[in-house]
Motif scaffolding. Structure first.
Motif, PDB file in Angstrom:
ATOM      1  N   GLN A 150       0.871  -1.171   0.000  1.00  0.00           N
ATOM      2  CA  GLN A 150       0.000   0.000   0.000  1.00  0.00           C
ATOM      3  C   GLN A 150       0.905   1.217   0.000  1.00  0.00           C
ATOM      4  O   GLN A 150       1.909   1.269   0.717  1.00  0.00           O
ATOM      5  N   CYS A 151       0.550   2.180  -0.828  1.00  0.00           N
ATOM      6  CA  CYS A 151       1.357   3.393  -0.961  1.00  0.00           C
ATOM      7  C   CYS A 151       1.552   4.053   0.400  1.00  0.00           C
ATOM      8  O   CYS A 151       0.619   4.147   1.198  1.00  0.00           O
ATOM      9  N   GLU A 152       2.747   4.539   0.648  1.00  0.00           N
ATOM     10  CA  GLU A 152       3.065   5.237   1.890  1.00  0.00           C
ATOM     11  C   GLU A 152       2.845   6.733   1.776  1.00  0.00           C
ATOM     12  O   GLU A 152       3.114   7.478   2.717  1.00  0.00           O
ATOM     13  N   GLY A 153       2.358   7.188   0.628  1.00  0.00           N
ATOM     14  CA  GLY A 153       2.084   8.608   0.452  1.00  0.00           C
ATOM     15  C   GLY A 153       1.008   9.071   1.416  1.00  0.00           C
ATOM     16  O   GLY A 153       0.079   8.329   1.738  1.00  0.00           O
ATOM     17  N   ASP A 154       1.137  10.300   1.886  1.00  0.00           N
ATOM     18  CA  ASP A 154       0.193  10.862   2.846  1.00  0.00           C
ATOM     19  C   ASP A 154      -1.233  10.816   2.302  1.00  0.00           C
ATOM     20  O   ASP A 154      -1.550  11.459   1.299  1.00  0.00           O
ATOM     21  N   GLY A 155      -2.078  10.037   2.947  1.00  0.00           N
ATOM     22  CA  GLY A 155      -3.483   9.934   2.560  1.00  0.00           C
ATOM     23  C   GLY A 155      -3.757   9.040   1.365  1.00  0.00           C
ATOM     24  O   GLY A 155      -4.898   8.900   0.939  1.00  0.00           O
ATOM     25  N   CYS A 156      -2.745   8.422   0.792  1.00  0.00           N
ATOM     26  CA  CYS A 156      -2.932   7.566  -0.384  1.00  0.00           C
ATOM     27  C   CYS A 156      -3.131   6.120   0.064  1.00  0.00           C
ATOM     28  O   CYS A 156      -2.392   5.608   0.898  1.00  0.00           O
ATOM     29  N   ALA A 157      -4.133   5.469  -0.495  1.00  0.00           N
ATOM     30  CA  ALA A 157      -4.423   4.081  -0.149  1.00  0.00           C
ATOM     31  C   ALA A 157      -4.261   3.154  -1.345  1.00  0.00           C
ATOM     32  O   ALA A 157      -4.692   2.006  -1.303  1.00  0.00           O
ATOM     33  N   ILE A 158      -3.642   3.635  -2.409  1.00  0.00           N
ATOM     34  CA  ILE A 158      -3.513   2.813  -3.616  1.00  0.00           C
ATOM     35  C   ILE A 158      -2.615   1.617  -3.339  1.00  0.00           C
ATOM     36  O   ILE A 158      -1.550   1.728  -2.742  1.00  0.00           O
ATOM     37  N   LEU A 159      -3.081   0.466  -3.790  1.00  0.00           N
ATOM     38  CA  LEU A 159      -2.318  -0.770  -3.685  1.00  0.00           C
ATOM     39  C   LEU A 159      -1.513  -0.957  -4.966  1.00  0.00           C
ATOM     40  O   LEU A 159      -1.965  -0.598  -6.050  1.00  0.00           O
ATOM     41  N   PHE A 160      -0.325  -1.533  -4.821  1.00  0.00           N
ATOM     42  CA  PHE A 160       0.492  -1.783  -6.007  1.00  0.00           C
ATOM     43  C   PHE A 160       1.298  -3.056  -5.822  1.00  0.00           C
ATOM     44  O   PHE A 160       1.509  -3.539  -4.715  1.00  0.00           O
ATOM     45  N   PHE A 161       1.738  -3.595  -6.949  1.00  0.00           N
ATOM     46  CA  PHE A 161       2.585  -4.782  -6.970  1.00  0.00           C
ATOM     47  C   PHE A 161       4.023  -4.304  -7.125  1.00  0.00           C
ATOM     48  O   PHE A 161       4.368  -3.657  -8.109  1.00  0.00           O
ATOM     49  N   ASP A 162       4.845  -4.584  -6.129  1.00  0.00           N
ATOM     50  CA  ASP A 162       6.231  -4.118  -6.091  1.00  0.00           C
ATOM     51  C   ASP A 162       7.097  -5.020  -6.963  1.00  0.00           C
ATOM     52  O   ASP A 162       7.373  -6.160  -6.611  1.00  0.00           O
ATOM     53  N   THR A 163       7.509  -4.491  -8.098  1.00  0.00           N
ATOM     54  CA  THR A 163       8.378  -5.243  -8.999  1.00  0.00           C
ATOM     55  C   THR A 163       9.830  -4.783  -8.907  1.00  0.00           C
ATOM     56  O   THR A 163      10.658  -5.231  -9.697  1.00  0.00           O
ATOM     57  N   SER A 164      10.127  -3.926  -7.927  1.00  0.00           N
ATOM     58  CA  SER A 164      11.503  -3.447  -7.796  1.00  0.00           C
ATOM     59  C   SER A 164      12.425  -4.598  -7.412  1.00  0.00           C
ATOM     60  O   SER A 164      12.013  -5.549  -6.737  1.00  0.00           O
ATOM     61  N   ARG A 165      13.651  -4.521  -7.860  1.00  0.00           N
ATOM     62  CA  ARG A 165      14.630  -5.586  -7.584  1.00  0.00           C
ATOM     63  C   ARG A 165      14.809  -5.787  -6.081  1.00  0.00           C
ATOM     64  O   ARG A 165      14.853  -6.911  -5.582  1.00  0.00           O
ATOM     65  N   SER A 166      14.892  -4.681  -5.347  1.00  0.00           N
ATOM     66  CA  SER A 166      15.135  -4.771  -3.908  1.00  0.00           C
ATOM     67  C   SER A 166      13.883  -5.064  -3.097  1.00  0.00           C
ATOM     68  O   SER A 166      13.976  -5.433  -1.928  1.00  0.00           O
ATOM     69  N   GLY A 167      12.714  -4.888  -3.710  1.00  0.00           N
ATOM     70  CA  GLY A 167      11.470  -5.168  -2.996  1.00  0.00           C
ATOM     71  C   GLY A 167      11.135  -4.140  -1.940  1.00  0.00           C
ATOM     72  O   GLY A 167      10.439  -4.451  -0.975  1.00  0.00           O
ATOM     73  N   ASP A 168      11.607  -2.911  -2.120  1.00  0.00           N
ATOM     74  CA  ASP A 168      11.360  -1.890  -1.105  1.00  0.00           C
ATOM     75  C   ASP A 168      10.677  -0.640  -1.656  1.00  0.00           C
ATOM     76  O   ASP A 168      10.818   0.451  -1.104  1.00  0.00           O
ATOM     77  N   ARG A 169       9.926  -0.801  -2.726  1.00  0.00           N
ATOM     78  CA  ARG A 169       9.187   0.341  -3.293  1.00  0.00           C
ATOM     79  C   ARG A 169       8.171   0.837  -2.264  1.00  0.00           C
ATOM     80  O   ARG A 169       7.517   0.044  -1.590  1.00  0.00           O
ATOM     81  N   ARG A 170       8.026   2.150  -2.150  1.00  0.00           N
ATOM     82  CA  ARG A 170       7.184   2.726  -1.108  1.00  0.00           C
ATOM     83  C   ARG A 170       5.960   3.456  -1.645  1.00  0.00           C
ATOM     84  O   ARG A 170       5.010   3.670  -0.899  1.00  0.00           O
ATOM     85  N   TRP A 171       5.997   3.903  -2.892  1.00  0.00           N
ATOM     86  CA  TRP A 171       4.925   4.748  -3.411  1.00  0.00           C
ATOM     87  C   TRP A 171       4.269   4.123  -4.631  1.00  0.00           C
ATOM     88  O   TRP A 171       4.904   3.410  -5.409  1.00  0.00           O
ATOM     89  N   CYS A 172       2.997   4.467  -4.807  1.00  0.00           N
ATOM     90  CA  CYS A 172       2.264   3.967  -5.967  1.00  0.00           C
ATOM     91  C   CYS A 172       2.854   4.527  -7.248  1.00  0.00           C
ATOM     92  O   CYS A 172       2.823   3.878  -8.290  1.00  0.00           O
ATOM     93  N   SER A 173       3.411   5.726  -7.163  1.00  0.00           N
ATOM     94  CA  SER A 173       3.963   6.391  -8.341  1.00  0.00           C
ATOM     95  C   SER A 173       5.050   7.360  -7.910  1.00  0.00           C
ATOM     96  O   SER A 173       4.841   8.165  -7.003  1.00  0.00           O
ATOM     97  N   MET A 174       6.170   7.279  -8.584  1.00  0.00           N
ATOM     98  CA  MET A 174       7.233   8.242  -8.294  1.00  0.00           C
ATOM     99  C   MET A 174       6.874   9.639  -8.799  1.00  0.00           C
ATOM    100  O   MET A 174       7.339  10.631  -8.261  1.00  0.00           O
ATOM    101  N   THR A 175       6.034   9.727  -9.829  1.00  0.00           N
ATOM    102  CA  THR A 175       5.657  11.033 -10.349  1.00  0.00           C
ATOM    103  C   THR A 175       4.568  11.696  -9.520  1.00  0.00           C
ATOM    104  O   THR A 175       4.330  12.887  -9.671  1.00  0.00           O
ATOM    105  N   ALA A 176       3.929  10.955  -8.649  1.00  0.00           N
ATOM    106  CA  ALA A 176       2.867  11.530  -7.811  1.00  0.00           C
ATOM    107  C   ALA A 176       3.307  11.489  -6.349  1.00  0.00           C
ATOM    108  O   ALA A 176       3.969  12.406  -5.870  1.00  0.00           O
ATOM    109  N   CYS A 177       2.967  10.433  -5.650  1.00  0.00           N
ATOM    110  CA  CYS A 177       3.252  10.361  -4.210  1.00  0.00           C
ATOM    111  C   CYS A 177       4.743  10.398  -3.898  1.00  0.00           C
ATOM    112  O   CYS A 177       5.164  11.042  -2.938  1.00  0.00           O
ATOM    113  N   GLY A 178       5.549   9.715  -4.685  1.00  0.00           N
ATOM    114  CA  GLY A 178       6.997   9.721  -4.454  1.00  0.00           C
ATOM    115  C   GLY A 178       7.581  11.104  -4.596  1.00  0.00           C
ATOM    116  O   GLY A 178       8.407  11.536  -3.795  1.00  0.00           O
ATOM    117  N   ASN A 179       7.144  11.831  -5.602  1.00  0.00           N
ATOM    118  CA  ASN A 179       7.636  13.195  -5.821  1.00  0.00           C
ATOM    119  C   ASN A 179       7.197  14.116  -4.683  1.00  0.00           C
ATOM    120  O   ASN A 179       7.997  14.927  -4.199  1.00  0.00           O
TER     121      ASN A 179
END
Length: 194
Positions: A150-179
């Motif tokens: 689940q996205c760690e962005g403030d107030g964001c509840a979007i679920l996502f499938f973490d395909t990152s190599r390290s398995g530590d993706r935190r946000w639904c989108s780097m262009t939105a919540c991550g930014n």
């Protein structure tokens, strides 16, 4: 046919597609889950058809009705409850499992190869939702269920499938919540240094 992540736009026809998986993207049709007021993007049966098309499915001519809308909403909430069980490492709710399994048992859209050589599904809206349910069963009951986040962005509840190599993706989108997170962190550092 879109089952998993693609390079398509994150927002299409008013729906967000940041989950990297159709089943998780369906859960994003109820926005504001962590806020006092939610907004259901599936208010009419035609909205289900719009979501399926925006998700990349080729929906056969279907006369949308309230049964289709009810099915989509039940499926969405069952997937959300089960995914949140995965995120929290808790037992999956029995009622959500029953709903998902019941929908997954219905006749599903059949895959085929089109004239252009690409894979697609053939079926009406109900059959396509059943396909999404089956994909949810494989995702949430499979070996990669621990990659659902689940996205760690403030107030964001979007679920996502973490395909990152390290398995530590935190946000639904780097262009939105991550930014937004990075901008806020930068401002904090700047304020502390002054």
């Amino acid at each position: 046919m879109r089952i998993s992540a693609s390079n398509q736009e994150e927002t299409r026809d008013g729906f967000r597609f940041r989950g990297g998986h159709a089943a998780l993207d369906l859960t994003a049709t109820l926005t504001g889950r962590l806020k006092p007021t939610q907004r259901d993007l599936l208010t009419r049966p035609e909205d289900v058809i719009r979501w399926l098309q925006a998700a990349g499915f080729e929906c056969a001519a279907t006369a949308p009705d309230d049964d289709l809308l009810g099915m989509a909403r039940r499926l969405r909430e069952a997937i959300y409850a089960l995914a949140m069980g995965c995120v929290a490492g808790q037992v999956r709710p029995a009622s959500a499992r029953a709903t998902l399994n019941d929908i997954a048992r219905l006749p599903a859209a059949a895959p085929e190869i089109g004239a252009d050589g690409s894979a697609r599904l053939r079926g009406d809206a109900s059959a396509l939702l059943t396909f999404v349910a089956r994909e949810a069963v494989l995702l949430l009951g499979g070996e990669v269920a621990d990659r659902v986040r689940q996205c760690e962005g403030d107030g964001c509840a979007i679920l996502f499938f973490d395909t990152s190599r390290s398995g530590d993706r935190r946000w639904c989108s780097m262009t939105a919540c991550g930014n937004r997170h990075k901008v806020a962190a930068f401002r904090q550092r700047k304020e502390k240094s002054q």
